[in-house]
Design a protein around this motif. Structure first.
Motif, PDB file in Angstrom:
ATOM      1  N   GLN A  67     -10.716  -8.564  -3.180  1.00 14.07           N
ATOM      2  CA  GLN A  67      -9.845  -7.902  -4.146  1.00 14.07           C
ATOM      3  C   GLN A  67     -10.290  -6.461  -4.261  1.00 14.07           C
ATOM      4  OE1 GLN A  67      -9.988 -10.244  -7.677  1.00 14.07           O
ATOM      5  NE2 GLN A  67      -7.816 -10.651  -7.481  1.00 14.07           N
ATOM      6  N   THR A  68      -9.505  -5.617  -3.742  1.00 12.60           N
ATOM      7  CA  THR A  68      -9.874  -4.210  -3.779  1.00 12.60           C
ATOM      8  C   THR A  68      -8.718  -3.418  -4.347  1.00 12.60           C
ATOM      9  OG1 THR A  68      -9.010  -3.896  -1.581  1.00 12.60           O
ATOM     10  CG2 THR A  68     -11.353  -4.395  -1.778  1.00 12.60           C
ATOM     11  N   PHE A  69      -9.116  -2.311  -4.815  1.00 13.68           N
ATOM     12  CA  PHE A  69      -8.089  -1.411  -5.300  1.00 13.68           C
ATOM     13  C   PHE A  69      -7.417  -0.773  -4.096  1.00 13.68           C
ATOM     14  CE2 PHE A  69      -6.667   2.702  -6.834  1.00 13.68           C
ATOM     15  CZ  PHE A  69      -5.868   2.274  -7.862  1.00 13.68           C
ATOM     16  N   LYS A  70      -6.136  -0.596  -4.229  1.00 16.14           N
ATOM     17  CA  LYS A  70      -5.417  -0.019  -3.096  1.00 16.14           C
ATOM     18  C   LYS A  70      -4.961   1.371  -3.455  1.00 16.14           C
ATOM     19  CE  LYS A  70      -4.373  -4.470  -1.491  1.00 16.14           C
ATOM     20  NZ  LYS A  70      -3.488  -5.478  -1.042  1.00 16.14           N
ATOM     21  N   PRO A  71      -5.734   2.326  -3.031  1.00  9.21           N
ATOM     22  CA  PRO A  71      -5.407   3.693  -3.442  1.00  9.21           C
ATOM     23  C   PRO A  71      -4.275   4.317  -2.636  1.00  9.21           C
ATOM     24  CG  PRO A  71      -7.519   3.618  -2.313  1.00  9.21           C
ATOM     25  CD  PRO A  71      -6.955   2.251  -2.253  1.00  9.21           C
ATOM     26  N   PHE A  72      -4.027   3.798  -1.485  1.00 12.01           N
ATOM     27  CA  PHE A  72      -3.017   4.452  -0.643  1.00 12.01           C
ATOM     28  C   PHE A  72      -1.792   3.561  -0.499  1.00 12.01           C
ATOM     29  CE2 PHE A  72      -7.273   5.610   0.907  1.00 12.01           C
ATOM     30  CZ  PHE A  72      -7.294   6.894   0.425  1.00 12.01           C
ATOM     31  N   GLU A  73      -1.362   3.069  -1.593  1.00 11.99           N
ATOM     32  CA  GLU A  73      -0.243   2.141  -1.550  1.00 11.99           C
ATOM     33  C   GLU A  73       1.000   2.754  -0.949  1.00 11.99           C
ATOM     34  OE1 GLU A  73      -0.894  -0.895  -5.207  1.00 11.99           O
ATOM     35  OE2 GLU A  73       0.300   0.906  -5.475  1.00 11.99           O
ATOM     36  N   LYS A  74       1.154   4.005  -1.240  1.00 13.02           N
ATOM     37  CA  LYS A  74       2.424   4.608  -0.856  1.00 13.02           C
ATOM     38  C   LYS A  74       2.520   4.754   0.650  1.00 13.02           C
ATOM     39  CE  LYS A  74       3.014   6.747  -5.231  1.00 13.02           C
ATOM     40  NZ  LYS A  74       2.547   7.857  -6.056  1.00 13.02           N
ATOM     41  N   ASN A  75       1.429   5.053   1.230  1.00 13.20           N
ATOM     42  CA  ASN A  75       1.416   5.194   2.681  1.00 13.20           C
ATOM     43  C   ASN A  75       0.810   3.933   3.270  1.00 13.20           C
ATOM     44  OD1 ASN A  75       1.266   5.951   5.267  1.00 13.20           O
ATOM     45  ND2 ASN A  75       0.466   8.006   4.832  1.00 13.20           N
ATOM     46  N   LEU A  76       1.687   3.117   3.778  1.00 14.86           N
ATOM     47  CA  LEU A  76       1.222   1.797   4.193  1.00 14.86           C
ATOM     48  C   LEU A  76       0.230   1.877   5.335  1.00 14.86           C
ATOM     49  CD1 LEU A  76       4.184  -0.665   4.015  1.00 14.86           C
ATOM     50  CD2 LEU A  76       2.042  -0.678   2.768  1.00 14.86           C
ATOM     51  N   GLU A  77       0.544   2.721   6.256  1.00 12.52           N
ATOM     52  CA  GLU A  77      -0.339   2.801   7.419  1.00 12.52           C
ATOM     53  C   GLU A  77      -1.710   3.299   7.006  1.00 12.52           C
ATOM     54  OE1 GLU A  77       1.787   4.535  10.989  1.00 12.52           O
ATOM     55  OE2 GLU A  77       3.396   4.484   9.514  1.00 12.52           O
ATOM     56  N   LYS A  78      -1.664   4.245   6.136  1.00 15.19           N
ATOM     57  CA  LYS A  78      -2.927   4.785   5.650  1.00 15.19           C
ATOM     58  C   LYS A  78      -3.722   3.696   4.936  1.00 15.19           C
ATOM     59  CE  LYS A  78      -4.527   8.960   3.371  1.00 15.19           C
ATOM     60  NZ  LYS A  78      -4.053  10.105   2.588  1.00 15.19           N
ATOM     61  N   GLN A  79      -3.004   2.935   4.154  1.00 22.46           N
ATOM     62  CA  GLN A  79      -3.669   1.858   3.434  1.00 22.46           C
ATOM     63  C   GLN A  79      -4.277   0.868   4.410  1.00 22.46           C
ATOM     64  OE1 GLN A  79      -4.247   1.497   0.245  1.00 22.46           O
ATOM     65  NE2 GLN A  79      -5.263  -0.467   0.582  1.00 22.46           N
ATOM     66  N   GLU A  80      -3.527   0.606   5.441  1.00 19.87           N
ATOM     67  CA  GLU A  80      -4.056  -0.317   6.457  1.00 19.87           C
ATOM     68  C   GLU A  80      -5.335   0.216   7.063  1.00 19.87           C
ATOM     69  OE1 GLU A  80      -1.158  -1.330   9.419  1.00 19.87           O
ATOM     70  OE2 GLU A  80       0.200  -1.922   7.811  1.00 19.87           O
ATOM     71  N   ARG A  81      -5.260   1.490   7.399  1.00 13.21           N
ATOM     72  CA  ARG A  81      -6.458   2.098   7.985  1.00 13.21           C
ATOM     73  C   ARG A  81      -7.619   2.028   7.009  1.00 13.21           C
ATOM     74  NH1 ARG A  81      -2.812   5.892  10.094  1.00 13.21           N
ATOM     75  NH2 ARG A  81      -3.192   7.359   8.411  1.00 13.21           N
ATOM     76  N   LEU A 138       9.901  -8.338  -0.989  1.00  7.57           N
ATOM     77  CA  LEU A 138       8.598  -8.907  -1.295  1.00  7.57           C
ATOM     78  C   LEU A 138       7.514  -8.256  -0.477  1.00  7.57           C
ATOM     79  CD1 LEU A 138       8.426 -12.734  -1.498  1.00  7.57           C
ATOM     80  CD2 LEU A 138       7.301 -11.012  -2.894  1.00  7.57           C
ATOM     81  N   SER A 139       7.740  -8.270   0.791  1.00  9.48           N
ATOM     82  CA  SER A 139       6.685  -7.794   1.677  1.00  9.48           C
ATOM     83  C   SER A 139       6.376  -6.339   1.393  1.00  9.48           C
ATOM     84  CB  SER A 139       7.110  -7.967   3.125  1.00  9.48           C
ATOM     85  OG  SER A 139       8.200  -7.119   3.366  1.00  9.48           O
ATOM     86  N   VAL A 140       7.367  -5.637   1.007  1.00 10.89           N
ATOM     87  CA  VAL A 140       7.117  -4.235   0.701  1.00 10.89           C
ATOM     88  C   VAL A 140       6.185  -4.123  -0.485  1.00 10.89           C
ATOM     89  CG1 VAL A 140       8.151  -2.139  -0.186  1.00 10.89           C
ATOM     90  CG2 VAL A 140       9.232  -3.374   1.682  1.00 10.89           C
ATOM     91  N   THR A 141       6.500  -4.880  -1.443  1.00  6.88           N
ATOM     92  CA  THR A 141       5.754  -4.685  -2.686  1.00  6.88           C
ATOM     93  C   THR A 141       4.428  -5.406  -2.696  1.00  6.88           C
ATOM     94  OG1 THR A 141       7.076  -6.454  -3.544  1.00  6.88           O
ATOM     95  CG2 THR A 141       7.731  -4.220  -4.117  1.00  6.88           C
ATOM     96  N   THR A 142       4.419  -6.581  -2.135  1.00  9.11           N
ATOM     97  CA  THR A 142       3.216  -7.381  -2.327  1.00  9.11           C
ATOM     98  C   THR A 142       2.026  -6.850  -1.584  1.00  9.11           C
ATOM     99  OG1 THR A 142       4.085  -8.779  -0.619  1.00  9.11           O
ATOM    100  CG2 THR A 142       4.231  -9.577  -2.895  1.00  9.11           C
ATOM    101  N   THR A 143       2.244  -6.170  -0.510  1.00 14.53           N
ATOM    102  CA  THR A 143       1.092  -5.645   0.211  1.00 14.53           C
ATOM    103  C   THR A 143       0.360  -4.614  -0.615  1.00 14.53           C
ATOM    104  OG1 THR A 143       2.723  -4.265   1.265  1.00 14.53           O
ATOM    105  CG2 THR A 143       1.779  -6.063   2.571  1.00 14.53           C
ATOM    106  N   SER A 144       1.015  -4.098  -1.590  1.00 14.54           N
ATOM    107  CA  SER A 144       0.396  -3.012  -2.331  1.00 14.54           C
ATOM    108  C   SER A 144      -0.762  -3.496  -3.182  1.00 14.54           C
ATOM    109  CB  SER A 144       1.421  -2.312  -3.192  1.00 14.54           C
ATOM    110  OG  SER A 144       2.055  -3.263  -4.017  1.00 14.54           O
ATOM    111  N   SER A 145      -0.497  -4.414  -4.003  1.00 11.28           N
ATOM    112  CA  SER A 145      -1.591  -4.858  -4.875  1.00 11.28           C
ATOM    113  C   SER A 145      -1.322  -6.245  -5.384  1.00 11.28           C
ATOM    114  CB  SER A 145      -1.758  -3.903  -6.055  1.00 11.28           C
ATOM    115  OG  SER A 145      -0.707  -4.146  -6.938  1.00 11.28           O
ATOM    116  N   VAL A 146      -2.351  -6.778  -5.946  1.00 12.15           N
ATOM    117  CA  VAL A 146      -2.222  -8.149  -6.430  1.00 12.15           C
ATOM    118  C   VAL A 146      -1.241  -8.212  -7.575  1.00 12.15           C
ATOM    119  CG1 VAL A 146      -3.448 -10.117  -7.308  1.00 12.15           C
ATOM    120  CG2 VAL A 146      -4.582  -8.524  -5.775  1.00 12.15           C
ATOM    121  N   ALA A 147      -1.444  -7.297  -8.458  1.00  6.09           N
ATOM    122  CA  ALA A 147      -0.593  -7.307  -9.629  1.00  6.09           C
ATOM    123  C   ALA A 147       0.863  -7.137  -9.240  1.00  6.09           C
ATOM    124  CB  ALA A 147      -0.991  -6.184 -10.566  1.00  6.09           C
TER     125      ALA A 147
END
Lengths: 977, 318
Positions: free
Chosen positions: A514-528, A838-847
């Motif tokens: 469970q981590t904070f996702k600081p780069f939610e907006k940029n998915l690729e960045k978040q992945e990286r 769903l997939s768009v939103t859920t990858t961002s964060s748990v909440a």
């Protein structure tokens, strides 16, 4: 005398008349009015006070004089027979009787006459003085004599003096043969209870043998009676308690002369080598210790030699006047000392009466054998040596300290660091890692050290100072603050390296996902970023470089590098560190406890699950001990169930106020105590529920739903006529009642268990995101919407949910696959839409994931808004309802007529979920979906009306924006013109 | 009407509107029969409490003294006292005949949702939005309650007293039953905010309505679910539910302007009584006869199983 003073308590003197003891229930006396408050004199005549301050009162009889008749002036009468005498008026003639009383102005009482008064003046001397005064400096003045008055002596003393007594002598017949001791002693007479001087008796004895002429008599000794102290204890005569001097083995030079066993000579001569046999606590009644082998002298033995065996005529002058007492008290001890002292006394010296106190000298403490008198000055090594503090900390201390106070080590407590203070106090070391450096890997630590060394050596080269032994110059920043850029010291890249190290140390070995996702907006960045984190967890040192996109430009990469490192440090997993760094407080204050119910409620989740499964009973029931008030029991005509206890309410226990557990339970229950509002029920009765749960294929589901709709719409449209029809329908259902009932329950349970099983299996494989997801899933299944029911069969529902979980980990491609996969199912568009969203939103964060899944169904539970609204529970209906649908429309369009915010809110609650949708998701998709539903399915009128309501909202809003745009355009078009 | 409606033989349902009474006191928040069912009380939003005759539909007395809308009321067993609670955080004890305030009981921190006498009218129990139930002594002049039951974690929405038991429904989704004789507190978890609770007439079951639009009939002793009644609409408002006088049916108000009536045993919808277009706020079932009082907005309707010819001619103002 002393005895008298002791007995004073008993025969006390009481003055005045005692008040009557107050009686409790006596009614209060009425205060006497002022006009009745009278004072009478002893003859019963009233007295009237004239002045409050003067205290004067009226004379005579009712302000008259003397008698009832008043004051009559004396008359002068003289006749031949009785000649009138010349009357001398005295002041007493004009006085009342009161004036002669004790408190009067001329009190008459028996007193000593003037000549018997001490220091009386005889008239002759008076006169002489007066004459002298005339001739003195100031004529007629006897000032000096007045000031210096002779000391008054009582008449008794004067009488005695006249009888020949002198001051300083005793009173009594003169005695022969004995000179007055006062002659040799001090010449001052003692009056009162002064003790006789101590030296006097001794001198008496000395002078015993002196010559005393026969014909000379002496005045008796001026003695005070012997002051006998009363016995206080219960011990017998002659008892002497513990002598502290003896017990302490100190200089008690008590020589028992009469004890034959006592060798005073030995004591006096060879005193040191022959120690007293018994040491320690000695006294009557004290036994012999286990370490002592002789037990002879336990009890005080009274030898007869202490007492007089023959009746001698004792001199009355020994101060005791015939009192016989044990010789100990009367005999002089010190006088015998001279005799026992055999050595020669120097001329002009006498043996000391009191031996000087022994000075005790304590030996210096013994040093331990392996003690080496070497002073250690290096505090760093000192610390590390004493407590097993990590070498890193020791090193750090050394480096930081060796520079600072090399010359004056440890001057005060403020120079000590925490470790040293701890050593001084004797505390234990904290359990956790004592330094940030400990958290690093040893290799990293080494490297850090190297870096620092190189850096510092670079810097310290020009200024090489004296402390050569510590080559490391202390860095201006402690190691922990290395994440902060040190402006003067380090260039930028190396800082990021340090930060990288820190990030690595923070993340390494962490298993939490469970981590904070600081780069939610940029998915690729978040992945990286997540990739980077994963590598960090594995301990990859080059995590950053590996996880960056190689196709990016150098500038972009460097920027991202920085961002990643910062983010990873910022959002590092902290729990393990914190828990290891802090210890619990050991002592509890009483104030810090709070009363908590003794019986805690059970797990809420279990209960919720039980409610969902409709397994009411043991799972949802909890029974507590509850103490009703005694009075309440009485009022209810019920015997007190707990007759003995004074407890009221639930039994409480004291708990730590700041216990984590107190806080854990409350918010949880709050959260869950507000269950989300549920979807509108389509079902008429539970038989319908059973039906839809039983039906596995979509078609029959559809059918049943349709049947429900038709049956439900009836009464709404046609009123009472159809009402009977619905009743009819339910009646037709009822014959099959017992069987489906049980079946229904079973199937319910079965599906639920299936789901829970599923959940379990999923949880194994997937990470924590999945269980929150599955939670929301269980929520969904509870009241399956008509929409959803029609779309999915029960099996496909589960499938989709499981897929939706996988989607989060997998990529979008799979979603597309799935889209293709589902296309053959009815309303595939909806599912596709929902899943993609769903997939768009859920990858961002748990909440967000939970929110998204909850919004997947159009009437699923909502989020925090509803919590606030439902905080106070169900609302009261608004004061007036217009026609329902119209009023709702009205309310939707305009701010509610009842302008009460609460009411409006509660009204809107029904549409809330849809509105949430509207806010969160694309409107169009939603609308699309609803259109579909509407076209395909008939809903309750209520539902449809609300639907249309929201739709009109949509359309109006849409139109309005379009309108606006159009207007803008036209305006622009018109502007040039 | 293709086929005649099969009417239940034994127990009959109140489906004939006998009369409608305009209470003229704003929205009627609660309507309650008295003990014998000859009178009823209406709690108005205009701070007044009114006493009506059921048979004639006439106003007997108005009790004014509350500072805000009256939310619930109850009458004592001997019809000598009334108690009412209000949003002004107070509970008032009324003398029926004189209409005077006997006692004004203050202590709740928030508006008081529900109030109830015990059987002998020696205690007034009130449940409030502050989550506490307070037991007031009517026999003494004590201003403080005898006991405060503050076990609830949210607003107490409903409360009923039967013999030695106290049943409370709470917005935290729990049904609490305080058994004075046993000295026990039984908590049943319902999960959804409870709006109304009832004892069955035989005292063996509890009925609770919650905001998930469900009525649940629980076995009192074990807490097991005996029946579940759905179909009505209860999602946002605190609406009443009740059992018929002989425990044959379960009734509930609904937000869609109907009163739903289910067969208790079968769980099937027996009657859907259209009361009006607004929310049916409150209702009360006659203690012995088959009569039902419903309150919608400012009107109180009286329903019976059949139109009574004897009382038909009485004037009713609509």
């Amino acid at each position: 005398m002393a005895a008298d003073s002791n007995n004073e308590k008993d025969d006390f003197v009481s003055y005045g008349t005692a008040l009557e003891p107050l009686e409790e229930d006596e009614p209060l006396k009425k205060p006497v009015p002022i006009y009745e408050q009278t004072v009478r004199d002893e003859k019963g005549r009233y007295q009237r006070f004239h002045g409050a301050f003067t205290g004067g009162f009226s004379a005579g009889y009712f302000n008259t004089v003397g008698s009832k008749e008043g004051w009559t002036p004396s008359t002068f009468k003289s006749s031949r027979q009785s000649k009138a005498e010349q009357q001398q008026a005295r002041p007493e003639d004009f006085m009342d009787e009161e004036d002669f009383g004790e408190h009067g102005i001329a009190p008459r009482e028996i007193t000593r006459s003037a000549e018997f008064q001490s220091g009386h003046r005889d008239l002759a001397t008076e006169k002489a003085r007066a004459v002298n005064a005339q001739s003195s400096l100031i004529p007629g003045d006897t000032l000096l004599e007045d000031i210096i008055a002779p000391a008054q002596s009582s008449i008794g003393v004067e009488l005695l003096k006249k009888m020949g007594w002198r001051e300083g002598q005793g009173v009594g017949p003169r005695v022969k043969r004995k000179p007055k001791k006062q002659k040799t002693g001090e010449g001052v007479g003692v009056y009162g209870c002064a003790l006789p001087p101590s030296g006097s008796e001794g001198s008496d004895e000395e002078n015993d043998d002196e010559f005393a002429p026969e014909n000379v008599t002496f005045a008796p000794k001026d003695v005070t009676p012997v002051d006998f102290t009363p016995r206080l204890g219960l011990q017998g005569l002659g008892y002497r308690g513990l002598d502290p001097g003896l017990a302490l083995g100190q200089a008690s030079e008590h020589i028992n002369l009469f004890d034959p066993q006592f060798d005073s000579k030995g004591k006096l001569f060879g005193g040191k080598q022959k120690q007293s046999r018994r040491r320690g606590v000695v006294g009557q009644g004290f036994g012999v210790g286990a370490l002592e082998d002789e037990d002879e002298d336990i009890y005080h033995r009274d030898s007869m030699s202490k007492y007089d065996t023959e009746i001698k005529d004792e001199e009355p002058t020994d101060g005791l006047f015939g009192w016989t007492a044990p010789q100990e008290y009367t005999k002089k001890k010190d006088s015998n000392k001279d005799a026992s002292y055999i050595g020669k006394i120097l001329e002009g010296f006498t043996l000391a009466q009191k031996s000087e106190a022994l000075k005790t000298i304590f030996p210096p403490p013994r040093l331990p054998r392996d003690y080496r008198p070497v002073r250690r000055f290096n505090p760093g090594t000192f610390v590390s040596h004493v407590t097993g503090v990590s070498p890193a900390l020791a090193q750090a201390l050394k480096t930081s300290r060796g520079h600072m106070d090399k010359d004056e080590p440890q001057t005060g407590r403020h120079q000590l660091d925490s470790g040293q203070r701890r050593v001084l106090i004797g505390e234990e070391a904290l359990q956790g890692p004592s330094s940030v450096l400990d958290l690093l890997k040893p290799a990293d630590r080494e490297r850090l050290k190297h870096i620092r060394k190189s850096k510092s050596s670079l810097q310290t080269q020009p200024t090489k100072d004296s402390n050569s032994q510590s080559a490391l110059r202390p860095s201006p920043f402690p190691p922990t603050s290395s994440s902060k850029p040190a402006p003067n010291v380090t260039p930028q890249p190396s800082i990021s390296q340090e930060q990288q190290q820190e990030a690595l140390s923070a993340w390494k070995g962490q298993t939490t996902t469970q981590t904070f996702k600081p780069f939610e907006k940029n998915l690729e960045k978040q992945e990286r970023y997540e990739q980077y984190l994963n590598r960090l967890r594995q301990g990859d040192k080059d995590a950053l470089e590996h996880s960056l996109d190689p196709q990016m430009t150098e500038w972009e990469r460097s920027r991202e590098r920085e961002e990643f490192v910062r983010a990873s440090i910022l959002y590092r997993p902290s729990s393990s560190f914190l828990s290891s760094r802090f210890t619990r407080g050991k002592q509890q204050d009483d104030d810090d406890t709070v009363e908590v119910n003794r019986d805690e409620e059970g797990d809420l989740d279990d209960k919720q699950a039980a409610v969902k499964m409709k397994m009411f009973g043991k799972l949802t029931r909890e029974t507590f001990e509850w103490h009703p008030d005694k009075l309440l029991c009485k009022r209810f005509n019920v015997p007190d169930p707990y007759p003995g206890s004074s407890l009221v309410g639930l039994p409480k226990v004291k708990r730590d106020k700041f216990s984590v557990f107190n806080f854990l339970t409350v918010p949880e229950s709050r959260e869950t105590s507000v269950p989300p509002p549920k979807a509108p029920e389509v079902k008429k009765s539970r038989w319908d529920v059973s039906q839809e749960m039983k039906d596995s294929d979509a078609l029959s589901e559809m059918l049943s739903a349709a049947r429900d709709q038709s049956s439900e719409i009836g009464p709404d449209q046609t009123g009472t006529m159809d009402q009977t029809r619905t009743k009819d329908q339910t009646r037709t259902d009822t014959p099959a009642l017992p069987a489906p009932d049980s079946k229904d329950q079973q199937s319910d349970i079965r599906t639920e268990t299936k789901e829970t099983l599923n959940k379990d299996s999923k949880e194994d494989s997937s990470d924590s995101d999945s269980d929150s997801d599955s939670d929301s899933e269980t929520e969904e299944t509870r009241p399956p919407m008509d929409v959803f029911k029609a779309i999915f069969s029960s099996s496909s529902e589960e499938k989709s949910s499981s897929e939706s979980e996988e989607e989060k980990e997998e990529q979008k491609k799979e979603q597309k696959e799935e889209q293709g996969h589902v296309t053959h199912i009815l309303f595939n568009i909806n599912t596709a839409v929902t899943t993609t969203t769903l997939s768009v939103t859920t990858t961002s964060s748990v909440a967000m994931a939970t929110a998204a899944t909850s919004t997947k169904q159009n009437t699923a539970p909502s989020t925090s808004q509803t919590e606030e609204q439902e905080w106070f529970g169900p609302k009261l209906p608004p004061p007036s309802f217009a026609l329902k649908s119209s009023s709702r429309d009205l309310r939707a369009r305009s701010p509610s007529p009842s302008s009460d915010e609460k009411h409006r809110k509660s009204k809107d609650k029904k549409h809330k979920n849809k509105k949430d949708h509207k806010h969160k998701k694309e409107k169009k998709k939603k609308k699309h979906k609803k259109h579909k539903h509407k076209g395909k399915q008939k809903k309750k009128r209520e539902e449809s009306s609300s639907d249309s309501d929201t739709e009109t909202e949509h359309t109006t809003s849409d139109v309005s924006t379009e309108e606006l745009l159009r207007r803008l355009k036209t305006v622009r078009a018109q502007c040039p013109l | 009407m293709a086929f005649p409606a099969p009417r239940p033989e034994g127990p009959q349902l109140p489906q004939v509107l006998l009369r409608t009474v305009d209470c003229l006191q704003g929205p009627v928040r609660a309507v309650r029969f008295n003990v014998d069912g000859n009178y009823f009380l209406s709690c108005g939003a205009d701070k007044s409490l009114k006493l009506w005759s059921v048979n004639r539909g006439t106003l007997l007395k108005t009790y004014s003294g509350h500072g805000y809308e009256v939310l619930d009321a109850d009458s004592s067993f001997d019809n000598s006292q009334l108690c009412s609670c209000s949003s002004d955080k107070s509970v008032i004890l009324w003398d029926v005949a004189s209409g005077q305030v006997t006692r004004k009981l203050r202590g709740h921190a928030g508006k008081v949702n529900c109030v109830q006498f015990n059987e002998e009218a020696t205690v007034v129990l009130s449940g409030s939005i502050d989550g506490s139930v307070r037991c007031w002594d009517t026999r003494s002049r004590r201003q403080e309650p005898i006991q405060i039951l503050d076990d609830a974690r949210d607003s107490i929405s409903s409360l009923k007293v039967a013999q030695h038991e106290l049943l409370t429904g709470c917005v935290d989704g729990r049904l609490r039953r305080y058994d004075l004789r046993m000295g026990q507190l039984h908590v049943d978890f319902i999960s959804s905010p409870i709006t109304c609770v009832c004892f069955s007439a035989d005292g063996q079951c509890t009925l609770s309505s919650s905001l998930d639009s469900t009525l649940r009939l629980l076995d009192k002793s074990t807490g097991e679910l005996l029946g579940e009644y759905k179909g009505h609409q209860m999602k946002g408002y605190k609406l009443d539910c009740c059992l018929s006088s002989k425990d044959t049916h379960v009734l509930s108000c609904s937000e869609d302007g109907h009163v739903y009536c289910w067969d208790l045993v079968e769980g099937s919808l027996a009657l859907k009584l259209p009361v009006g277009k607004a929310v049916v706020q409150s209702m009360s079932f006659h203690p012995s006869q088959c009569r039902l009082l419903t309150a919608m907005e400012r009107h109180v309707q009286l329903w019976a199983n059949e139109s009574e010819s004897t009382e038909e001619s009485m004037n009713t103002d609509t």
